[in-house]
Design an enzyme around this catalytic site. Structure first.
Site, PDB file in Angstrom:
ATOM      1  N   ASP A   1      29.145  86.953  93.244  1.00 13.76           N
ATOM      2  CA  ASP A   1      30.248  87.242  92.829  1.00 13.76           C
ATOM      3  C   ASP A   1      30.868  86.528  91.952  1.00 13.76           C
ATOM      4  OD1 ASP A   1      32.509  89.017  92.657  1.00 13.76           O
ATOM      5  OD2 ASP A   1      32.849  89.359  94.622  1.00 13.76           O
TER       6      ASP A   1
HETATM    7  C1  BGC Z   1      34.794  91.254  92.763  1.00 11.38           C
HETATM    8  C2  BGC Z   1      33.345  91.998  92.443  1.00 11.38           C
HETATM    9  C3  BGC Z   1      33.582  92.467  90.916  1.00 11.38           C
HETATM   10  C4  BGC Z   1      33.432  91.292  90.012  1.00 11.38           C
HETATM   11  C5  BGC Z   1      33.445  91.656  88.853  1.00 11.38           C
HETATM   12  C6  BGC Z   1      34.905  90.195  91.566  1.00 11.38           C
HETATM   13  O1  BGC Z   1      36.173  89.817  91.922  1.00 11.38           O
HETATM   14  O2  BGC Z   1      34.733  90.845  94.063  1.00 11.38           O
HETATM   15  O3  BGC Z   1      33.475  93.143  93.442  1.00 11.38           O
HETATM   16  O4  BGC Z   1      32.207  93.278  90.817  1.00 11.38           O
HETATM   17  O5  BGC Z   1      34.558  90.571  90.432  1.00 11.38           O
HETATM   18  O6  BGC Z   1      34.565  92.199  88.411  1.00 11.38           O
END
Ligand code: BGC
Length: 813
Positions: free
Chosen positions: A313
């Site tokens: 993530d």
């Molecule tokens: C989120 C993810 C997301 C990623 C990219 C993170 O803060 O937890 O679910 O895909 O950002 O935007």
């Protein structure tokens, strides 16, 4: 126009120069081993040959994303880059200029991988999020051309359809949009279990039950990937809260992990082969998931046979070296310091070349499948009209009719008094990366008007005027991405207005709304529990309309569970519309009017009160002292831990086993017709490899409709604790005309009867008598039948991994 294309070419050239310069700078690659012409090319030479030709620096660059650019984020100053950049309370780690200067292929997309030109490796683009592709709708201030995307219904609604064909169709429409907008991988679906109703991202997720969640995820993934683009099922794993999400340590037993929190990922991954998996932010039993080899390699890749790659993530985990070794193949969004750490680690033996090559190989195998590699000429013009129709149809199938006294619905009367701010401003979906930049959201007033209803003018004008003014006064948060503006207070409806409305309208419709999203969990007061102003509104409308013999219908436009028990008696009908995507008002009207007969059922329990939740006393866990010398960082949250003391007793597994009556149970949902269940038959009384249950469902009412048929199984209690029953299969009938019947069958194998035996580290189906319970909900069992399993079956031995580091005082029956 000419000027525009000139500008475009200029920027293109600039970005190419930039990419090349940055490539040279970042790779700091020693001269390639072979002359460029001789270098093997991805797609032409075997992947292993390409890897052999890569320098260490090139490999270390490939496994780390290009960097981070937030839509609208100004370029950080050199000082900020050195110290880290604060984006509305979230601090991004220090980085060099390159990491903030990602050349954009699809503006607004969440990230990109590096390309390596000399080996024919292109850069792939990944974009959020689960309910539609989240990209910038306006580019370079030019609003003459827009890039809006379809907001599909949120995950919670899709799961409530219990209909994999429909979820697949949504996936196809969604996948086509991703393809046409030029992305390669969508960062979804989100498949974390609804452990607690306050989970801020529950709207993105599906269910409290791993079977419903896993099958929903698989259907969506299969649909999306049928369009030649990839998915990233997230957030793996045990990421069931937003509070301190970047540092919380989830402490959970091996059994609860295997049966609940990993199970839905297992079902989804085996059933749909997503191109990628996203590891989560949290620690799991002491270690960041992205640094846990037992999770990412032993279980995901070796036990489940996952063939794609794992990405972190965004800014997840801390130690790039541990992440590579764990089998976290790609670090996102990526920074040059991570590539450097990987280079150093290979040089000093902390990462083996074999491991790094394995990470690279997984990545390249997916790059090979990507539209970018295939040089797909995307149009940036998906068929938004067609996809809006898919979104609307899907939305109607996942709405759940919670209450319908005296046939309050479908609406017979044509003149409606429409109450509640949200009726005039519906919520299509949640916030954060789960948000979609859509061109519009159809309000309920628009939907009702489109459906041929009239709404009383005075009330409409009052609400519209009030909302215009109140919204103008709302604080404009710079970081609306993470921080929701406070909801507009309910307009005060005076006693006078009420009696006028009750006099002139035929029926009252009131919408209650809730929004939430990434970065924060919900609260009990004024969120899970209704606000006093909302309760007062319900009571006052109810009194006024009932005194005139007229009804009140409440529409719930929410992404997660709320309290209903204290006020539901005052409403005649309650429609749970969830957050239904951009066609919201039209879809709700389709159901209110009876054009569509509701057939959604709850995939998550609605408790009577928050305190009834088995996880309530362990949510969101407890904060720990800050380690000496460290400062709390808004980005990482505070050190904390949460212990899943409820173990396997999540959702209905708890309510049923411990006899706690919920407000609306798992699997519940009404219809405008009635169904009769008959002729439950089992293929055998003695289990012999499998048992098939058949049951006939008849539409006994006056209108056509569909029924979700749920198959629960009660297992014998032998050496292990068991929930009183567990959902082991389900299906949905076709549209049955009045008096029409359908016979549905479900085959259960030993795998469908198993529980996780921690002592043996194995999936085991224990000998004894099993009861098959076919029902319309987890509490409304219509027919039962029994069979015997003569001998215990060890279905599968698995690795004894992910043990909690501390004893857990787990809930027991
Ligand atoms: C989120 C993810 C997301 C990623 C990219 C993170 O803060 O937890 O679910 O895909 O950002 O935007």
């Amino acid at each position: 126009m000419k000027k525009l294309s000139f500008l475009l070419i200029f920027f293109l050239l600039l970005s190419l120069c930039y990419t090349d310069a940055s490539a040279q700078k970042k790779a700091a690659a020693p001269a390639a081993k072979k002359p460029a012409a001789a270098a093997p090319q991805l797609g032409k030479s075997p992947v292993k040959e390409v890897i052999k030709a890569m320098t260490l620096e090139e490999k270390a660059k490939l496994v780390v994303g290009m960097g981070f650019k937030m839509p609208g984020m100004p370029k950080p100053t050199p000082k900020q880059m050195k110290e880290g950049v604060d984006i509305g309370g979230f601090k991004l780690p220090p980085s060099d200029e390159d990491a903030y200067n990602v050349p954009e292929k699809v503006p607004g997309a969440a990230g990109r991988t590096h390309g390596i030109k000399r080996l024919g490796i292109p850069s792939i683009t990944v974009s959020d999020g689960p309910a539609g592709i989240r990209i910038d709708p306006i580019r370079n201030g030019d609003s003459s051309k827009t890039y809006y995307a379809t907001a599909f219904p949120v995950g919670t609604l899709l799961a409530s359809t219990w209909d994999q064909d429909l979820e697949h169709k949504v996936g196809v429409a969604f996948g086509n949009e991703i393809h046409e907008y030029g992305a390669d991988v969508i960062l979804g679906p989100g498949a974390n279990i609804h452990r607690n109703p306050l989970g801020g991202r529950n709207f993105e997720y599906f269910s409290e039950d791993p079977l419903v969640s896993g099958r929903t995820a698989a259907a969506i993934i299969n649909g999306i990937q049928s369009q030649g683009v990839g998915t990233s099922i997230k957030h793996f794993a045990a990421n069931n809260q937003e509070t301190n999400r970047n540092s919380v340590n989830t402490i959970v037993s091996q059994r609860a992990l295997r049966e609940i929190y990993l199970k839905d990922f297992e079902i989804a991954i085996k059933g749909s082969h997503p191109w990628t998996v996203m590891s989560s932010y949290n620690k799991l039993n002491g270690t960041y998931t992205s640094e846990t080899r037992d999770l990412l390699t032993t279980i995901l890749k070796n036990e489940w046979g996952f063939k794609g790659f794992v990405m972190t993530d965004w800014f997840g985990g801390r130690d790039a070296v541990a992440q590579m070794n764990a089998g976290n193949d790609l670090l996102m969004p990526g920074g040059p310091q991570q590539s450097q750490a990987i280079v150093d680690a290979v040089k000093n033996g902390k990462i083996s070349t074999k491991q790094l090559d394995a990470n690279v190989e997984r990545l390249l195998n997916i790059v090979l499948k990507s539209p970018e590699f295939k040089k797909y000429k995307f149009s940036s013009k998906p068929d938004l009209k067609k996809n809006a129709a898919v979104s609307r149809a899907a939305a109607t199938q996942g709405m759940v009719l919670l209450k319908n006294d005296d046939n309050a619905l479908p609406l017979k009367a044509k003149k409606i008094a429409l109450f509640g701010n949200i009726s005039y401003d519906l919520i299509a979906g949640g916030t954060g990366s789960g948000n979609v930049n859509k061109a519009y959201t159809v309000s309920l007033i628009q939907g009702l008007t489109n459906g041929g209803y009239t709404v009383t003018a005075n009330l409409k004008n009052a609400y519209e005027g009030y909302l215009k003014e109140a919204k103008g006064k709302q604080p404009k948060s710079a970081m609306s991405f993470f921080m929701l503006p406070p909801p507009v207070p309910q307009m005060v409806v005076t006693a006078d207005m009420l009696s006028q409305e009750a006099e002139h309208a035929d029926v009252a419709v009131l919408t209650i709304g809730r929004n939430a999203g990434e970065g924060a969990d919900r609260k009990v007061e004024n969120d899970f529990n209704l606000m006093d102003s909302e309760k007062a509104l319900i009571k006052n409308i109810s009194d006024a309309f009932h005194s005139k013999g007229k009804k009140l219908v409440v529409v719930l436009n929410i992404g997660g569970v709320i309290e209903t028990a204290s006020w539901r008696d005052q409403a005649d009908g309650i429609l749970l519309a969830w957050q239904p995507g951009l066609e919201a008002g039209n879809a709700i009207t389709d159901v209110l009017s009876g054009k569509v007969n509701p057939s959604g059922k709850l995939a998550t329990t609605f408790p009577v009160k928050y305190e009834d939740e088995p996880s309530a006393k362990n949510f969101p866990g407890k904060e720990l002292p800050m380690p000496e010398g460290q400062k709390p960082s808004p980005m990482m949250g505070k050190p904390s831990e949460v212990t899943y003391e409820e173990g396997i007793y999540v959702g209905y597994r708890y309510y049923n086993t411990f006899d706690v009556k919920p407000a609306y149970e798992f699997g519940y949902g009404l219809s405008y017709t009635k169904f009769k269940y008959s002729d439950l038959k089992l293929s055998t009384k003695k289990f012999n490899g499998s048992v098939t249950a058949t049951v006939t469902v008849t539409n006994n009412g006056d209108v056509a409709g569909r029924e979700v048929v749920e198959v629960y199984v009660s297992a014998p209690v032998a050496s292990m604790q068991k929930p009183s029953e567990e959902l082991r299969a389900f299906g949905k009938t076709k549209t049955l005309q009045p008096k029409e019947s359908q016979t549905i069958s479900f085959t259960l194998t030993a795998k469908d009867l198993e529980s996780f035996d921690t002592a043996r580290s194995a999936w085991v189906s224990e000998a004894g008598t099993y009861t098959v319970k076919v029902g319309a909900s987890s509490a409304d069992i219509k027919k039962t039948a029994k069979f015997d399993l003569p001998k215990t079956i060890v279905v599968e031995k698995v690795h004894n991994v992910l043990k909690p580091q501390v004893a857990i005082n787990e809930l027991k029956k």
